[in-house]
Design a protein around this motif. Structure first.
Motif, PDB file in Angstrom:
ATOM      1  N   ARG B  34      -3.175   2.602  -1.147  1.00 31.59           N
ATOM      2  CA  ARG B  34      -1.778   2.195  -1.332  1.00 31.59           C
ATOM      3  C   ARG B  34      -1.569   0.913  -0.543  1.00 31.59           C
ATOM      4  NH1 ARG B  34       3.166   4.613  -3.232  1.00 31.59           N
ATOM      5  NH2 ARG B  34       3.704   5.709  -1.332  1.00 31.59           N
ATOM      6  N   ASP B  38       1.513  -2.311  -4.103  1.00 30.94           N
ATOM      7  CA  ASP B  38       1.508  -1.112  -4.943  1.00 30.94           C
ATOM      8  C   ASP B  38       2.807  -0.316  -4.780  1.00 30.94           C
ATOM      9  OD1 ASP B  38      -1.071  -1.889  -5.485  1.00 30.94           O
ATOM     10  OD2 ASP B  38      -2.001  -0.413  -4.162  1.00 30.94           O
ATOM     11  N   GLN B 252       0.491   0.657   5.158  1.00 31.60           N
ATOM     12  CA  GLN B 252      -0.481   1.627   4.668  1.00 31.60           C
ATOM     13  C   GLN B 252      -1.823   0.910   4.567  1.00 31.60           C
ATOM     14  OE1 GLN B 252       1.239   4.131   1.552  1.00 31.60           O
ATOM     15  NE2 GLN B 252       3.228   3.373   2.128  1.00 31.60           N
TER      16      GLN B 252
END
Ligand code: FES
Ligand code: FES
Lengths: 164, 820
Positions: B34, B38, B252
């Motif tokens: 991720r 995204d 992330q």
């Protein structure tokens, strides 16, 4: 004279699933995959066709999906990194080799490199080091110095029977 | 009996030290990472940034009316509005450099090509881009300032009027006595000018952010790939008037940073303003061209008037030089680089007299930011150039002069002239290993055999130190008023409701394998398999623990991050032992943790699985043994022991650990084209105790790959008007798989006496390939024209010119006999 169409309905198969969508004529295939289909596994790393992180296989040929319009892919069968693993989730041998040989660090280039590697091994199952390097020349990786990427592909190239 | 066996196995086999498969790979090879681009938010809108086509220009007028009327446009943002909505970002430099005003969009002047001027927010990325074409900006071009040396001239343009000059920071570093060293020397080697060029690591994932504003709590949620979020908060908060607790950063997976993403807060600020203005989640992803034009470049540095006092036997007594560092149009993270180089003042060498007159200036180029090897690689490169030039001018062997001047292993820990403490290491041994990797003797022999045949072989060495875990107190050497010192990272290790082990850390990994190595450390302490340890990656200051230093930069995770994880896991282990001891009526030290169970040693029937312990504490607490106060939720902050440096003497311990990287290479130069081919490349690494050797080796490969690219292919160049010549991958020749050889590696482990686990931070590599390749090219030149390799960037055309430099040309090097 009629105006050229600004948008078009296309039908593509991506990782085995068929999609029908209206797309603007100027939409790049990579944006179609990422935005319209929300398949974010295929990445977008440059605007000039150099980095290869957007590489997918279109009708059996590796293609930089930022260099193709979505409308050009109408009717095509597209394989992306997201379809590489087996249906039960177990890894494809290339994925396995990449993990085993630490051929990825941040993993951003990886989806494209994997597709380029798959194509390379499909078209030349036993490439030597030079052929491997030429095969992934169009994929930039800023993390690995390419050493372990080459090693991972070599590990498959040396196998007698490669399942790709 | 089987009991003892298990114990033996546990004590012999630790997960730390083993190259287990990385936990992050599972998702990354499936395209399930991720990354910032995204992230999708309902009702999101897209930003396009219109950027300056000029290097330096006054903005006479901006007209956004046509753009605002374009289909799909939600809002625009101009410098005039920003001037009203934002205070200038904080400056690290003291006055007058601190007078520089830096906004997220250009306000009345543009100072580099690619500086954002207008932001357009629209329903789609395409609509935003289309509308930006309709914006009218009236520019009055101004003369551009392109080199650091020109920035210091009296008659040139001044970029930031209020400062009164182009100087961001100036300081004199003076340790030992260089004047006395010059008196004692047999010879003084003078080098007129060495230039370290501008390049960037330019990660394959560009900068990106999604920012959402909730009016109800006045909170901004920022999904992004910034790699030092609390540093970003420190800049954004006061500038935008947002309390830092209302800036919720979430990172992330991050597609590489190499330091380059630390300064993307400027762009996140644009998104934050637009999110509030429009009431929409705002999504921005940089284009590659924009990233190269306006992302973050590495520091360019010019060294002038270098004087090196030496003894006839090759003993180097010191270095005297002027340094001009070019930080581009706005300092941002700078001028921290103006002190960070001093973590490695003598490099790997013993000389104790150093004087560097250091000036940092602004120019009409993209702002710099930390870039792999940040600020140390420029200095280390200069040192290695000096070593090679001295060796050749005095007709000494390049290997021998290094070994003779290296700090020796028995001198460790070694205090440098400016008070830094090199923790451990064996430089001569690393050099021998590197030379073995490239078959040094063979190639020296070949070189002699080939002499006169037109085939040119060069052998080069790059000795570097990778200093890790900063003492942020060094910032005070730049600006006495900065309230920073020390360093630290924090981690939480807990049992979840069903006994799952969950680890959080404040770091922002970009491929360094934090999930894996943290799991290894915890698995060892809690008697688990790493698969049984869940590590939540990324920085999330809304939920996870963090410190002001949290992030992933400056080679420190193995020390600070794993130090914190270890401390938290030990606390949890202690609580588990207390709880199990209470349950079984045993002494805490009679409890052992094996395979997810706490049990009384030697009594297989007295065992309770982690789920049982979690149940007692979280859902069944009437059964807690009397008097026990345990949470099974343990946080620990690791703080290295540092003192505030002496800012007047510019003296103190600036980093905790020093990894060694010594590279060696063999090159062949094509006489006809100047093209360099690498025939052998070896890197010997000493990063102390290794937690995951394969990850460390991968970092060595990566740093070597980028360094080779920078040495031969990659340069960010501007013309006299401030137009960037290499703003995309057409012109910026990012190194490819065919450009790098198989990099051979060797490693030794000299445990750090100062880190909790013997490990040293590593990963930056100190720019070793730049040093090694320049050294090899110098070796080639000495066989021919005796030209000096004075630039860190040596594409074929430069090598070609050096090969043809007239023997009577001024080489820029003079050896003065000291007759005193
Ligand atoms: S995004 Fe397609 S080549 Fe870079
Ligand atoms: S693994 Fe990070 S770019 Fe290749």
């Amino acid at each position: 004279m009629t105006e050229p169409a600004k948008s078009k309905t296309i039908r593509v198969t991506v990782d085995g699933i068929e999609y029908t969508r209206d797309v603007e004529a100027r939409t790049l295939l990579v944006r179609f995959i990422r935005e319209a289909l929300n398949h974010t596994g295929t990445h977008f790393g440059c605007d000039t066709g150099h980095c290869g992180s957007c590489s997918v296989i279109v009708d059996g040929k590796v293609v930089k999906s930022c260099m193709v319009l979505a409308v050009q892919a109408d009717g095509a069968d597209i394989e992306t990194v997201e379809g590489l693993a087996n249906p039960d989730g177990s890894l494809h041998p290339i994925q396995q080799a990449f993990s085993q040989y630490h051929a990825l660090q941040c993993g951003f280039c990886t989806p494209g490199v994997l597709m380029a590697a798959k194509y390379l091994l499909e078209t030349n199952p036993h490439p030597n080091e030079e052929e491997i390097r030429r095969g992934i020349k169009g994929n930039l990786c800023r993390c690995t110095g390419y050493v372990n990427i080459v090693r991972a592909i070599q590990s498959l190239a040396n196998e007698e029977e490669v399942r790709v | 009996m089987s009991q003892t066996l298990t114990e033996d196995k546990v004590s012999i086999k630790t997960w730390s030290g083993q190259s287990i498969p990385r936990k992050e790979d599972g998702r990354l090879v499936k395209g399930q990472g991720r990354f910032a681009d995204d992230i999708r938010r309902h009702h999101e809108a897209h930003v396009y940034l219109l950027r300056s086509p000029y290097g330096h220009a006054r903005i006479r007028a901006v007209d956004v009316s046509a753009a605002e009327a374009a289909p799909g446009v939600i809002a625009t943002l101009t410098g005039a509005e920003v001037h009203f909505l934002q205070k200038p970002f904080m400056q690290i430099a003291p006055l007058p450099g601190g007078y520089i005003e830096d906004y997220c969009l250009a306000v009345d002047k543009v100072r580099f090509m690619g500086e954002p001027v207008v932001a357009v927010l629209a329903e789609t990325a395409e609509a935003a881009r289309d509308a930006a074409d309709l914006v009218e900006v009236d520019y009055e071009p101004l003369p551009a300032l392109i080199t650091g040396e020109d920035a210091l001239k009296d008659d040139g343009p001044v970029l930031h009027g209020k400062v009164g000059s182009n100087v961001v920071w100036h300081g004199l570093y003076d340790w030992g006595s260089i004047d006395e060293a010059k008196r004692k020397a047999d010879k003084i080697v003078k080098i007129d000018r060495l230039h370290f060029h501008r390049f960037t690591s330019t990660p394959i994932e560009c900068n990106a952010a999604v920012v959402e504003y909730y009016p109800g709590s006045e909170e901004y949620t920022i999904w992004c790939n910034n790699t030092m979020p609390q540093f970003a908060a420190m800049f954004m908060g006061p500038a935008l008037g947002i309390p830092t607790d209302r800036m919720h950063f979430i990172t992330q997976d991050i597609g590489g940073s190499f330091g380059n993403k630390i300064t993307n807060y400027v762009y996140i600020a644009i998104c934050a303003i637009l999110a509030k203005k429009s009431g929409r989640p705002v999504r921005w992803t940089e284009y590659r061209t924009d990233h190269i034009l306006g992302g973050s470049h590495g520091n360019e540095r010019t060294f002038l008037d270098i004087e090196v006092p030496v003894k006839n036997d090759g003993t180097i007594l010191g270095i005297d030089a002027r340094a001009i560092d070019d930080c581009g149009a706005y300092p941002r993270y700078e001028p921290l680089g103006s002190v960070i180089w001093s973590q490695v003042v003598p490099g790997a060498y013993q000389f104790r007299n150093v004087r560097v007159d250091y000036t940092q200036v602004v120019t009409n180029k993209c702002p710099v930011g930390p870039n792999r090897g940040y600020s140390r690689l420029q200095h280390l490169w200069m040192l290695e150039r000096v070593i090679d030039i001295v060796a050749h001018e005095l007709n000494l062997d390049a290997v021998a002069i290094r070994k003779q001047n290296y700090i020796q292993p028995e001198q460790m820990p070694y205090e440098t002239p400016n008070g830094c403490v090199y923790d451990s290491g064996d430089y001569p041994r690393c050099l021998d290993l590197a030379l073995d990797l490239i078959h040094y003797d063979h190639w020296r022999q070949r070189q002699r055999e080939l002499s006169g045949t037109g085939k040119l072989i060069g052998i080069g060495i790059g000795s570097t130190l990778d200093s890790g875990t900063n003492n942020f107190g060094q910032a005070r050497i730049i600006n006495h008023d900065l309230p920073f010192s020390g360093n630290g990272e924090v981690s939480n290790v807990k049992l979840d409701l069903y006994g799952e082990v969950v680890v959080t850390i404040g770091t922002t990994p970009q491929g360094q394998g934090h999930e894996t190595t943290a799991a290894q450390v915890v698995a060892d302490l809690l008697g688990l398999h790493p698969d049984q340890v869940r590590v939540l990656i990324g920085h999330d200051n809304g939920r996870n623990v963090y410190t002001g230093f949290s992030g992933t930069y400056a080679s420190q995770f193995a020390v600070t991050g794993l130090g914190a994880v270890r401390g938290a896991a030990l606390k949890l282990k202690n609580e588990i032992e207390l709880l199990a001891a209470g349950i079984f009526g045993a002494a805490p030290d009679a409890i052992e943790l094996v395979d997810g169970t706490a049990r009384v040693k030697g009594k297989a029937e007295m065992a309770i699985p982690f789920i049982g312990l979690a149940n007692i504490v979280f859902a069944n607490n009437a059964t807690i043994p009397d008097g026990l106060d345990v949470s099974l939720n343990c946080t620990y902050t690791y703080r290295p022991s540092f003192k505030i440096p002496d800012v007047e003497r510019k003296f103190g311990n600036l980093t905790l650990t020093y990894a060694t990287q010594i590279h060696a290479c063999v090159i062949e130069v094509d006489e006809a084209t100047g093209e360099t081919k690498i025939l052998e490349y070896g890197a010997a690494d000493d990063s102390g105790t290794l937690i995951h050797p394969q990850i460390v080796e991968g970092q060595v490969h990566g740093a070597a790959g980028l360094g080779i690219g920078a040495a031969l292919y990659e340069a960010l160049e501007y013309d006299a008007e401030g137009q960037m010549i290499s703003p995309n991958f057409y012109a910026y020749k990012a190194v490819t798989a065919v450009d790098v050889p198989m990099i051979k590696t060797a490693a030794i482990e000299s445990p750090s006496p100062f880190s909790p686990n013997g490990a040293k931070g590593m990963g930056e590599g100190g720019g070793a390939p730049l040093h090694a390749i320049c050294s090899a090219l110098q070796d080639v030149m000495y066989q021919r024209t005796r030209a000096i390799v004075s630039d860190s960037y040596n594409p074929a055309e430069r090598v070609y010119r050096l090969l043809r430099q007239s023997e009577t040309a001024n080489r820029g090097v003079h050896v003065i006999e000291n007759r005193a």
